[in-house]
Each structure stands twice: as structure tokens, then as C-alpha cells.
Design a protein around this motif. Sequence first.
Motif, PDB file in Angstrom:
ATOM      1  N   TRP A 196       1.268  20.496   6.941  1.00 11.47           N
ATOM      2  CA  TRP A 196       1.227  19.696   5.864  1.00 11.47           C
ATOM      3  C   TRP A 196       2.510  20.146   5.130  1.00 11.47           C
ATOM      4  CZ3 TRP A 196      -2.056  15.564   6.155  1.00 11.47           C
ATOM      5  CH2 TRP A 196      -3.033  15.661   7.087  1.00 11.47           C
ATOM      6  N   HIS A 197       3.271  19.089   4.937  1.00 10.42           N
ATOM      7  CA  HIS A 197       4.522  19.165   4.165  1.00 10.42           C
ATOM      8  C   HIS A 197       4.366  18.290   3.075  1.00 10.42           C
ATOM      9  CE1 HIS A 197       6.736  21.515   7.218  1.00 10.42           C
ATOM     10  NE2 HIS A 197       5.875  20.826   8.184  1.00 10.42           N
ATOM     11  N   ASP A 198       5.189  18.564   1.788  1.00 11.95           N
ATOM     12  CA  ASP A 198       5.392  17.624   0.916  1.00 11.95           C
ATOM     13  C   ASP A 198       6.578  16.430   1.423  1.00 11.95           C
ATOM     14  OD1 ASP A 198       3.881  18.801  -1.278  1.00 11.95           O
ATOM     15  OD2 ASP A 198       5.556  20.124  -2.039  1.00 11.95           O
ATOM     16  N   LEU A 199       6.458  15.340   1.186  1.00 14.71           N
ATOM     17  CA  LEU A 199       7.164  14.393   1.775  1.00 14.71           C
ATOM     18  C   LEU A 199       8.807  14.663   1.710  1.00 14.71           C
ATOM     19  CD1 LEU A 199       4.706  12.872   1.746  1.00 14.71           C
ATOM     20  CD2 LEU A 199       5.873  10.717   1.620  1.00 14.71           C
ATOM     21  N   PRO A 200       9.467  15.262   0.604  1.00 12.94           N
ATOM     22  CA  PRO A 200      10.616  15.550   0.787  1.00 12.94           C
ATOM     23  C   PRO A 200      11.103  16.705   2.008  1.00 12.94           C
ATOM     24  CG  PRO A 200       9.934  15.325  -1.570  1.00 12.94           C
ATOM     25  CD  PRO A 200       8.944  15.464  -0.689  1.00 12.94           C
ATOM     26  N   ASP A 201      10.144  17.636   2.119  1.00  9.10           N
ATOM     27  CA  ASP A 201      10.296  18.732   3.027  1.00  9.10           C
ATOM     28  C   ASP A 201      10.042  18.040   4.225  1.00  9.10           C
ATOM     29  OD1 ASP A 201      10.640  20.574   0.844  1.00  9.10           O
ATOM     30  OD2 ASP A 201       8.395  21.080   0.949  1.00  9.10           O
ATOM     31  N   ALA A 202       9.309  17.065   4.525  1.00  7.21           N
ATOM     32  CA  ALA A 202       8.895  16.513   5.739  1.00  7.21           C
ATOM     33  C   ALA A 202      10.284  15.866   6.250  1.00  7.21           C
ATOM     34  CB  ALA A 202       7.863  15.408   5.873  1.00  7.21           C
ATOM     35  N   LEU A 203      11.358  15.301   5.811  1.00  8.40           N
ATOM     36  CA  LEU A 203      12.448  14.870   5.870  1.00  8.40           C
ATOM     37  C   LEU A 203      13.352  16.214   6.465  1.00  8.40           C
ATOM     38  CD1 LEU A 203      13.334  12.474   3.232  1.00  8.40           C
ATOM     39  CD2 LEU A 203      12.840  11.890   5.229  1.00  8.40           C
ATOM     40  N   THR A 204      13.315  17.270   5.858  1.00  8.65           N
ATOM     41  CA  THR A 204      13.856  18.144   6.553  1.00  8.65           C
ATOM     42  C   THR A 204      13.292  18.809   7.845  1.00  8.65           C
ATOM     43  OG1 THR A 204      14.670  18.974   4.324  1.00  8.65           O
ATOM     44  CG2 THR A 204      14.914  20.613   5.937  1.00  8.65           C
ATOM     45  N   ALA A 205      11.997  18.990   7.856  1.00 10.25           N
ATOM     46  CA  ALA A 205      11.416  19.469   9.058  1.00 10.25           C
ATOM     47  C   ALA A 205      11.146  18.796  10.306  1.00 10.25           C
ATOM     48  CB  ALA A 205       9.961  19.613   8.553  1.00 10.25           C
ATOM     49  N   ALA A 206      11.004  17.341  10.151  1.00 13.08           N
ATOM     50  CA  ALA A 206      11.053  16.322  11.399  1.00 13.08           C
ATOM     51  C   ALA A 206      12.182  16.539  12.232  1.00 13.08           C
ATOM     52  CB  ALA A 206      10.960  15.013  10.625  1.00 13.08           C
ATOM     53  N   SER A 207      11.999  16.375  13.437  1.00 16.79           N
ATOM     54  CA  SER A 207      13.405  16.829  14.412  1.00 16.79           C
ATOM     55  C   SER A 207      14.138  15.548  14.450  1.00 16.79           C
ATOM     56  CB  SER A 207      12.700  17.280  15.756  1.00 16.79           C
ATOM     57  OG  SER A 207      12.162  18.395  15.681  1.00 16.79           O
ATOM     58  N   HIS A 208      13.733  14.464  14.429  1.00 18.57           N
ATOM     59  CA  HIS A 208      14.413  13.237  14.625  1.00 18.57           C
ATOM     60  C   HIS A 208      14.947  12.596  13.501  1.00 18.57           C
ATOM     61  CE1 HIS A 208      13.119  13.855  18.663  1.00 18.57           C
ATOM     62  NE2 HIS A 208      12.011  14.015  18.622  1.00 18.57           N
ATOM     63  N   ALA A 209      16.106  12.231  13.356  1.00 15.14           N
ATOM     64  CA  ALA A 209      16.632  11.637  12.138  1.00 15.14           C
ATOM     65  C   ALA A 209      16.400  10.386  12.220  1.00 15.14           C
ATOM     66  CB  ALA A 209      18.356  11.758  12.427  1.00 15.14           C
ATOM     67  N   SER A 210      16.104   9.383  13.117  1.00 12.61           N
ATOM     68  CA  SER A 210      15.762   7.999  13.251  1.00 12.61           C
ATOM     69  C   SER A 210      14.407   7.932  12.510  1.00 12.61           C
ATOM     70  CB  SER A 210      15.823   7.585  14.451  1.00 12.61           C
ATOM     71  OG  SER A 210      14.801   8.202  15.356  1.00 12.61           O
ATOM     72  N   PHE A 211      13.613   9.103  12.457  1.00 11.30           N
ATOM     73  CA  PHE A 211      12.154   8.946  11.713  1.00 11.30           C
ATOM     74  C   PHE A 211      12.127   9.135  10.208  1.00 11.30           C
ATOM     75  CE2 PHE A 211       8.221  11.478  10.730  1.00 11.30           C
ATOM     76  CZ  PHE A 211       7.419  10.647  10.963  1.00 11.30           C
ATOM     77  N   HIS A 212      13.385   9.453   9.700  1.00 16.61           N
ATOM     78  CA  HIS A 212      13.284   9.795   8.317  1.00 16.61           C
ATOM     79  C   HIS A 212      13.285   8.530   7.622  1.00 16.61           C
ATOM     80  CE1 HIS A 212      16.051  13.503   8.890  1.00 16.61           C
ATOM     81  NE2 HIS A 212      14.814  13.712   9.414  1.00 16.61           N
ATOM     82  N   GLU A 213      13.791   7.107   8.015  1.00 15.61           N
ATOM     83  CA  GLU A 213      13.396   5.921   7.449  1.00 15.61           C
ATOM     84  C   GLU A 213      11.967   5.541   7.287  1.00 15.61           C
ATOM     85  OE1 GLU A 213      14.201   1.141   8.311  1.00 15.61           O
ATOM     86  OE2 GLU A 213      14.959   2.668   9.726  1.00 15.61           O
ATOM     87  N   TYR A 214      11.272   5.921   8.194  1.00 16.03           N
ATOM     88  CA  TYR A 214       9.708   5.725   7.963  1.00 16.03           C
ATOM     89  C   TYR A 214       8.895   6.546   6.790  1.00 16.03           C
ATOM     90  CZ  TYR A 214      11.179   2.882  11.928  1.00 16.03           C
ATOM     91  OH  TYR A 214      11.913   1.802  12.631  1.00 16.03           O
TER      92      TYR A 214
END
Length: 406
Positions: free
Chosen positions: A116-134
Motif C-alpha cells: 500500500w503506497h501513498d499516491l505520490p509514491d505510487a506514481l514512482t513505484a508503478a512500472s508503466h508510465a501510461s498508468f500514471h494518468e489514471y
Amino acid sequence: MTRLYASAGAIVVCADLQHPRMLLLEQIRTTGERQVVAPKGRIEPGESPLIAAAREVSEEAGLHDMRYVAYLGQEAYHFTDHDGTPAQKTVDWFLFATTDTNATPRQTEGFVAAQWHDLPDALTAASHASFHEYVRRADEIIAWRRSGPLDYSDTLSQTVWNFSRQANALLAKNPDAGVALCGSAARGDFIEGWSDLDLIAWGLEPASPPAIALRQLADEISHQAGIRISLHLAHPDRDGANGLERLHTMKLHAVLRRTHIDVPIVAGTRAASLPELPHTANLAADIGHLRDFAYQRQAATPTSGTDRIDRARRTLAVLSSAARQTALTVDAHGLLRLPDVVATLDHHWPDTEAARLLDDYDAYRRTGADDLIRAEQLANQVPSALEELHHLTAARDGRRTTIQAT
């Protein structure tokens, strides 16, 4: 020929608005590649994207008690399949909230950890950049509700799940039919006691048994939940004459063009078989008709407190719909939450009465929309704001309608 794949997934957050941590799963694929992703997977035959997203969360993360919050849009990308065939994949993303943080990753599919990540950290942790928009869209919805504060609606969630599952079964023998959720229930800004649950259905003849059964289902669930449910059947060859018919037609045109952006399919067929509808032929004329409808609505004398609420609510809904339709003419792919619409209007027509009033209305909604006097004060300003919007759109189109306000 391009091979098509359709998937659905969910951004799952803790139900605590003040600490909205997000679930991400660590997966080691058969190729040995490590990735960090949100739960998602293929839409099975007979499933709607919403049902598929919930199933994938259950299967991949072991979480079952999901509150539906919002639709975040559809991601689409092209790739080359394993046999060299060109392929396209779509992923419908939803926002769910949960009070259960005991996720159990499904090891048989290579999921080795749930975090479970804070949302700003989730942007860094997620592997796919296209997912960041969502993730950013989810963050904006959560921040909007937190600023009220306006907690997630259990009633809305239960109503959406109940309707989706029953309607999906009802439409199982109608492969060209479907139902989409629109309005505030799709955008994530639904408010109990103020908002309606708006649905658009297609692929059914109005007098057919499935259409009748679908309306009966909506009525039954509305009565059980205490939420007003509006179900409209799509008729691409019909235009409303005026008033509410015209408002419904404008909404219908916008909905069927924007399913992949902010209108989730909750039952029946996927979006590929939706009917095509032309864009509004004369926006200024439509705004003029809605302006006249607002004048008429405000001139009516309410006979009860419920009538007063309904008059204010519908008048403000006319302004919101007209502003959204205007925003779509300059940005066909823009988002339609009120802050986004205000930003679009301000960019193209700075310092308008319509944008200022929408901003005030948005602030009113965030506090729960339960001050009737304030709602009426805002509604009283709608006709003049629509008058201004009519002038602006007419000037943009190089013409002016001569509809008379009453």
C-alpha cells in the motif's frame, strides 16, 4: 488485421479520505521480468468492464469488499503479439475504495507481494508510465471529496453493484445491448440526497421485453436504495424538441461519444458496438433553448420543499450540462468534472459569469449540497449565465439565435 484484447482493472485505495493509500502488486512474469502493477485482467465473455475489474481485484489481490467510487477512463495501446500479429489492447480503469487492507497476492500468477503506497509514491513505484494518468485522476477525485469533506457513498456503491450484476444477467441474451453509467456517479462526485444515478442503455427497442424489464429493474432498485435513477434508451434518430427532452438529447450525444473517457459500461456489450451519433449541429441554438428552459424553471412556483429542491437542482444541472457541452466543442477529449470544465471555459473565455457560477456550485456540492437557500441563490443566477454562454457560443459560430426568454 489487428487482434483486439479488452481488459479491466482497478485503482484500489483505503477508504480513509485523509490517508488514501493505494494497492500495488509486485509480479514476476514467466519471462523473469519484475513489474509493479494494479490488479487488472481480461474481460471474460458476458462480463461488463465493471464486473471484470471487481473479479480481477478478488482473484489477484484477495480483496472482496469493494466500494465503487468512479470510472477513470480507458487506456489503449498497440503492440505486436507473440506470433507477430498486430494487436490492440484496451484497459478500463475504475476507482474502488476498501476498508480491508489484508491483500493476499495470487502466487499462481506470479504475484509475490502486495503493498500500500501513498499516491505520490505510487506514481514512482508503478512500472508503466501510461498508468500514471489514471493515478493522477484518482488523486484529483479523492482530493475533491476530501476538501468537503465528502465521504464515499456506500449507498451509491451498493446501488451500482446491485444494478450492474442484475442488468448484466438480464442482458445476457441480447449481445448488442448494453448500459453505461454517466453523470456524477461515473465522475466520482456523486452526492447522496442531491445527485441522480444516470444510466444510458442501447441496442433495445423501447417496447421490447428486455427494455421493459430493464426499466422495471431500475425502478425497483431506485425504490430500495432511495436514490433517483434515470434510465434513458438511446435513439440516434431522434432529437428532443425542447426543455428536458433537449437536455436529455444533449447528454445522450455527449455520453455515446465519450464512453472510453468517462462513461463506464456496467452491463452488457463492450463499447465497440455503440451507435454513432453526430456532434451537436448548432451549439448556440441548444444553449439558447436551455437558457429558456432555465427561465421557465425559475419562473415556476414550487408547492413544497421537495419542489424547491428539485427546481434548484434541475436549474443548476442545466447550467452544468450547457457548460460541459460548450467545453466539448473546444476540447472533445477533455474531462467533464466541474473543475475541468471551469478551467476549459477560463482558458477560452476568461472571467465569465458561467465559470464563476460553476466554481461556486462546485464548492457548494463539496460541502454536501444540503443548504437549500444557498442552492436557490445559485440557481437564480443560472439564466443570466446561460444568456452569456449563448452569446459567447453564437459569436464563436458566427451566428446568433433569436429564441426569446420567457
